[in-house]
Structures are given as structure tokens and as C-alpha cells.
Design an enzyme around this catalytic site. Structure first.
Site, short mmCIF file in Angstrom:
data_model
loop_
_atom_site.label_atom_id
_atom_site.label_comp_id
_atom_site.label_asym_id
_atom_site.label_seq_id
_atom_site.Cartn_x
_atom_site.Cartn_y
_atom_site.Cartn_z
CB SER A 137 0.05 1.73 -0.92
OG SER A 137 -0.48 0.43 -0.79
CE1 TYR A 150 -0.37 2.83 4.67
CE2 TYR A 150 -1.59 1.55 3.05
CZ TYR A 150 -0.39 2.00 3.56
OH TYR A 150 0.79 1.63 2.96
#
Ligand SMILES: NC(=O)c1ccc[n+]([C@@H]2O[C@H](COP(=O)([O-])OP(=O)(O)OC[C@H]3O[C@@H](n4cnc5c(N)ncnc54)[C@H](OP(=O)(O)O)[C@@H]3O)[C@@H](O)[C@H]2O)c1
Length: 251
Positions: A137, A150
Site C-alpha cells: 500500500s 496497518y
């Protein structure tokens, strides 16, 4: 459109980006083994297109991942491309701080990919052929508020790819990392803030497939958001934190 792969394996293929990449590849005639925990969703997808082959799996179970890959190759023949898309996100709250979300996200997002690599690499290296990719990401570029659990898993996934790519290239195995910005999926549906440059999932899947076919190490989109974040990555901490405070924390 003709694709360069005959058989593809995708984890995290029951919803979101993984499901849509699988759907588009299957529509182009590729045989796609689809894995996730929700067996019913995989079956529903396979009922809609016979090129989609369901292989339910929890990527945190290392032995099951290895067995799953062996079954796929036994049933469908050699896998040309693996896309490890399984992942999860929950925001970290300072009022409710505990190791639990850190452990969960590390187990699924990072070790889940390591489990896939462990299953796939012996065959790919022996054949001197194959491409393995995973979805990290842009949240792995720099620390972001709420992403304390995350973000590190995604930074680790980018670093993992940088670490493995040169050695595996010498073994004839391709490695790449997909870094999406915000994409409209069940994962981002929980976000209560305005997501800049939010992309529809079919467009994200198209960019993912084109990027994987290009042979680039990093497949990142949308380009304007990626450029902004890559510039932000170069900023000194004083300026970076000032920007984050004004752009994110004032919400
Ligand atoms: N959407 C975004 O804006 C965005 C941005 C950057 C990166 N990403 C990354 O892109 C990937 C896909 O995300 P998405 O947005 O498409 O989210 P999503 O719709 O929530 O999809 C996540 C997928 O992972 C599967 N999964 C979760 N835990 C699993 C486990 N333990 N074992 C096997 N499968 C598991 C889920 O299926 P089951 O629940 O059925 O197992 C589902 O198929 C993730 O790695 C995410 O971090 C997303």
C-alpha cells in the site's frame, strides 16, 4: 484482452481488489485459482465464471497455504502468476491501545505473504519461471495517523520485495509489489474521512493487471496521489509532521 498468464493464483479473492482482478482475468480466458476464507463467496464467483476455481484458505495457516498451492498445481497445472492480495485493516485508537490489532494485521498482511512465498518459491525456483506479487500500500511509504498497526505491515511488504527481487531475479523468478492508494472496497468502507483520489475497484484491477504484465517492480496508482506521497516521503520530519497535523489531524 490476451493475457501473458495461463494459470494465476490470487489470495484475498473473495471481495475487493483481489476478487475484481480475478474476475477480469477470468473474463480474458485465464484460469484463476481464487482463495480466501469465505468459501460461499468463492463458490458464487466460480458459479458465474468457470475459469474461476475456488480454493478456500486462511493465509495465516502456513501448512494449509503449502497444501493449497500443491492442490492448485495438481489440478490446474503450473501457476504462472501469484497475487497475494489477502489483507485486513482496522484503525488504531490510542484510547483502546493493545497488541491485538498489531498481531492480527502482522499475521494476515505480512506473514500471510511470507506463507505464500514459502509455498511457491521451491517450484518457481526449480522451474526458473514464475511471477510472485503482493499488495502492499502507499500507506507503507511513511507513517500515517490511525495506521500504526496497518502501515508497518505494508512498509515491511515493500521492504520484503526490495530484499527478494534481486536474488530471485537471478533464479528466473519475478517479484513485484502493488501499492494502491484509496480504492472503494469493503476494507475502505469503514473509513469515516474523505479519501483523496478514491478509485473504483474495476479501475484499480485494470491498473493492477497492466502493471503486473509490464514487469515493473512497483505497480502504484493513482499516479497523482502516488507522486504526492513520494514527494512527502522525501520531506524532513519537521515539515512532514506539520503537513500531517494540518491535513489529517484537524479533521
Ligand atoms: N482498498 C484500498 O484502498 C487498499 C489500498 C491499499 C492497499 N490495499 C490492500 O489491498 C488488499 C485487498 O484489499 P481490499 O481493499 O480489496 O479489501 P477487502 O475487500 O476487504 O479484501 C480483503 C480480502 O482478503 C481476504 N482475507 C482477509 N483475511 C484473510 C485470511 N486470513 N486468509 C485469507 N484471506 C483473507 C478477504 O476474504 P475473507 O474475509 O473471505 O477471508 C478478502 O477477500 C489488502 O492487502 C489491502 O491491505 C487496499
Amino acid at each position: 484482452m490476451a493475457q501473458p498468464w495461463r494459470v494465476v493464483w490470487i489470495t484475498g479473492a473473495s471481495t475487493g481488489i483481489g476478487a475484481e482482478v480475478a474476475r477480469q482475468l477470468a473474463a480474458d480466458g485465464v484460469i484463476v485459482a481464487i482463495s480466501a476464507r469465505s468459501a460461499e463467496k468463492l463458490k458464487a464467483a466460480a458459479d458465474a465464471n468457470s475459469n474461476l476455481k475456488p480454493y478456500p484458505l486462511d493465509v495465516t495457516d502456513a501448512a494449509a497455504v503449502t497444501d493449497c498451492f500443491a492442490s492448485i498445481e495438481r489440478d490446474l497445472g503450473p501457476v504462472d502468476l501469484v497475487l497475494a492480495a489477502a489483507g485486513t485493516y482496522s484503525p488504531v485508537s490510542l484510547d483502546d491501545f493493545s497488541p491485538a490489532p498489531f498481531r492480527t494485521m502482522y499475521e494476515i498482511n505480512f506473514l500471510g505473504v511470507v506463507n505464500v512465498l514459502t509455498a511457491v518459491l521451491p517450484a518457481f525456483r526449480q522451474r526458473r519461471k514464475g511471477h510472485i506479487s503482493w499488495i502492499a500500500s502507499v500507506a507503507g511509504y511513511r507513517g500515517l495517523p490511525k495506521a500504526a498497526a496497518y502501515g508497518p505491515t505494508k512498509a515491511a511488504l515493500i521492504n520484503l520485495g526490495e530484499s527478494l527481487r534481486p536474488e530471485l531475479e537471478a533464479d528466473g523468478v519475478a517479484v513485484s509489489v502493488v501499492n494502491p492508494g484509496f480504492v472503494k472496497t469493503p476494507l475502505t468502507a469503514q473509513n469515516d474521512f474523505e479519501m483523496p483520489f478514491l478509485m473504483e475497484v474495476d479501475e484499480a484491477a485494470r491498473r493492477t493487471i497492466a502493471g503486473l504484465a509490464s514487469g515493473r517492480f512497483e505497480v502504484a496508482y493513482p499516479s497523482r496521489f502516488v507522486t504526492i506521497l513520494k514527494i512527502a516521503r522525501l520531506l524532513p520530519y519537521r515539515i512532514y509532521f506539520a503537513l500531517i497535523r494540518s491535513a489529517v489531524l484537524k479533521r
